[in-house]
Design an enzyme around this catalytic site. Structure first.
Site, mmCIF file in Angstrom:
data_model
loop_
_atom_site.group_PDB
_atom_site.id
_atom_site.type_symbol
_atom_site.label_atom_id
_atom_site.label_comp_id
_atom_site.label_asym_id
_atom_site.label_seq_id
_atom_site.Cartn_x
_atom_site.Cartn_y
_atom_site.Cartn_z
ATOM 1 N N ARG A 263 0.762 -1.140 0.017
ATOM 2 C CA ARG A 263 -0.034 -0.136 0.029
ATOM 3 C C ARG A 263 1.026 1.311 -0.023
ATOM 4 O O ARG A 263 1.350 1.396 0.969
ATOM 5 C CB ARG A 263 -0.950 0.067 1.113
ATOM 6 N N HIS B 211 -3.739 4.264 4.551
ATOM 7 C CA HIS B 211 -4.612 3.250 4.705
ATOM 8 C C HIS B 211 -6.113 3.973 4.239
ATOM 9 O O HIS B 211 -6.975 3.290 3.479
ATOM 10 C CB HIS B 211 -5.163 3.007 6.237
ATOM 11 N N TYR C 135 4.043 5.408 11.212
ATOM 12 C CA TYR C 135 4.383 4.064 11.724
ATOM 13 C C TYR C 135 5.203 3.370 10.636
ATOM 14 O O TYR C 135 5.502 2.208 10.877
ATOM 15 C CB TYR C 135 3.073 3.218 11.710
#
Length: 397
Positions: A290, A294, A303
Site C-alpha cells: 500500500r 490506509h 508508523y
C-alpha cells in the site's frame, strides 16, 4: 511452564519456511520484509525491470495473451490509478467524507479482475476499485457511498459485483455461502472474495475457510497483502506467510507477486479453474504494498519510514509493464500519449460527476427497515420530520 506452552511460544519451522526465522530471536522489520519478499514460493512472471521470466506451472495461463490485451492491462492500471488519485484529491477538497486508496495495488486487482468470467461473482471489501473497473462498474458510482449520498450506488447483480463491505472480513462468509449455493445449483461459475492481510486475522475469515473446505465450495480467497493492517505490520498478524494458512484447512495456497499483473492473471485463472472443476477453494496471497495511507484519515508516516516506500516504488506495477511493452515493441509513444489524454478526461468526468451528485433523500433511512412496517420506525420518522421542519420555521422567522 509446561511443554505445551513452550511449544506454542516457539513453533517449529515448517518445510516451506526460510532458515533463520524461528526461535525466540526477534527479527527487525527491515529483515522480515526482505525475507518475505524473497520467499521461493513467490510466483513471478514479470520482474520489476520488465523482464519476462518463465514459469513451468503458470505460463500456460497467460500463453494466449496478445499484445493488444497487454496494452489493455496497462490501460486498466493507468486509468484505475488516475481515478484513485482524483478521488483522493476530491476528499482533500471536502467533496468526499473518506477515501481508501488502492495506490500500488493496481496489478493485483486488474490481473485478478481480468481473470474472471462474466458469470463469476465478486465479493469486495472497500478498496477494490480496480476490480470494479474490470466488472464494468462506472467509477463514479463508487464515490456515492464515500460522499454520503447512497449506500453503494450500483446494482450488485448487474455486474456480479457485490456492494463494498465495511465490516472487515465479513464478505468472505457471504462469498462462501454464495459459492455453496451455486454448487448446489450445478453452475460451473466461481466466486472470488477480496480481503487484506489485516482481515486474514478475523474470525469470519477462518470460519469461511472451514466451511468452504468442508463443502468444497467453488471460491477463491484473494488476499491482497499490502504489508500493513492500518498501522500493524504483517509480522504482527501471522508467524507464517499468509498463503500457508490454507494448509491447515485442507486446501492449497499460493503466493504471487502482487505487483506483477501477468502473475496475478495467471494464478487467479488457475485458482478459478480449480473452483469451476469442483476442486474446491484456493487461497491466493498477492504480495503487494500500500503506497498511500490506509484511508485519507490516516497518516502512514507515523508508523513506517520513507526507505520502505522507496524500495517498493522501484517495484511499481505500472512501470514494470510499461518497460515490458516498450522492450517488446508492443506499444509506442502514440499509445502512451493517447492514454494520457484519456486519463485526464476520466479525471475531469469524475470531478464533475461527484460535484453534480444530488443530496440524498433525508427520509430514505426509514425505508426497508422492516418488511411490513413498524410503529417505532413510524414514530421516529415523524420525529425526524418535525426536526427537519424546525429549520424551515427558523428560516421563516
Amino acid at each position: 511452564m509446561t511443554v505445551e506452552s513452550t511449544a506454542a511460544r516457539t513453533p517449529r519451522r515448517s518445510a516451506g519456511s526460510k532458515a533463520g526465522t524461528t526461535g525466540t530471536k526477534r527479527t527487525t522489520r527491515t529483515t522480515a520484509k526482505k525475507d518475505a519478499g524473497a520467499e521461493p514460493q513467490l510466483v513471478q512472471l514479470l520482474t520489476p525491470e520488465g523482464k519476462r521470466v518463465k514459469n513451468a506451472e503458470y505460463d500456460k495461463y497467460v500463453a494466449g495473451v496478445t499484445p493488444e490485451e497487454l496494452r489493455g492491462l496497462y490501460r486498466d492500471m493507468v486509468l484505475t490509478r488516475r481515478f484513485d488519485a482524483e478521488a483522493t484529491s476530491l476528499q482533500r477538497q471536502g467533496e468526499l467524507g473518506l477515501w481508501a486508496s488502492l495506490l500500488g495495488q493496481e496489478a493485483a486487482q486488474i490481473g485478478s479482475g481480468r481473470a474472471l468470467r462474466d458469470d463469476d461473482y465478486v465479493f469486495p471489501t472497500y478498496r477494490e476499485h480496480g476490480v470494479a473497473w474490470c466488472r464494468g462498474v462506472d467509477p463514479t458510482n463508487l464515490l456515492g457511498m464515500f460522499r454520503g449520498v447512497n449506500n453503494g450506488g450500483w446494482d450488485p447483480n448487474g455486474n456480479n459485483f457485490q456492494l463494498y463491505t465495511i465490516v472487515i472480513g465479513s464478505q468472505t462468509l457471504h462469498a462462501t455461502g454464495y459459492a455453496m449455493g451455486i454448487a448446489k445449483d450445478g453452475a460451473d461459475s466461481a466466486v472470488i472474495a477480496y480481503f487484506g492481510d489485516g482481515a486474514s486475522s478475523q474470525g469470519d475469515v477462518a470460519e469461511s475457510f472451514t466451511f468452504s473446505a468442508v463443502y468444497n465450495a467453488p471460491v477463491v480467497f484473494f488476499c491482497q497483502n499490502n504489508q500493513w493492517a492500518i498501522s500493524e505490520p504483517t509480522e504482527k498478524q501471522s508467524r507464517v506467510p499468509i498463503y500457508q494458512r490454507a494448509q491447515g484447512f485442507g486446501f492449497p495456497g499460493v503466493r504471487v507477486d502482487g505487483n506483477d499483473v501477468l502473475g496475478c492473471l495467471a494464478v487467479t485463472r488457475w485458482a478459478l479453474e480449480r473452483a469451476r472443476a469442483g476442486e474446491g477453494p484456493t487461497l491466493v496471497e498477492a504480495f503487494t504494498y500500500r503506497m498511500g495511507a490506509h484511508t485519507t484519515s490516516d497518516d502512514p508516516t507515523r508508523y513506517r519510514g520513507d526507505e520502505e516506500r522507496q524500495a517498493w516504488e522501484a517495484k511499481d506495477p505500472i512501470l514494470r509493464l510499461r518497460r515490458y511493452l516498450e522492450a517488446s515493441n508492443h506499444a509506442d509513444e502514440g499509445f502512451f500519449a493517447e492514454l494520457e489524454t484519456e486519463s485526464e478526461a476520466l479525471g475531469k468526468r469524475v470531478r464533475e460527476a461527484v460535484r453534480a451528485m444530488p443530496d440524498p433523500d433525508h427520509f430514505a433511512i426509514f425505508e426497508n427497515v422492516y418488511a411490513d412496517g413498524h410503529a417505532l420506525v413510524d414514530e421516529e420518522r415523524a420525529q425526524f420530520a418535525a426536526y427537519q421542519a424546525s429549520f424551515a420555521d427558523e428560516g421563516g422567522n
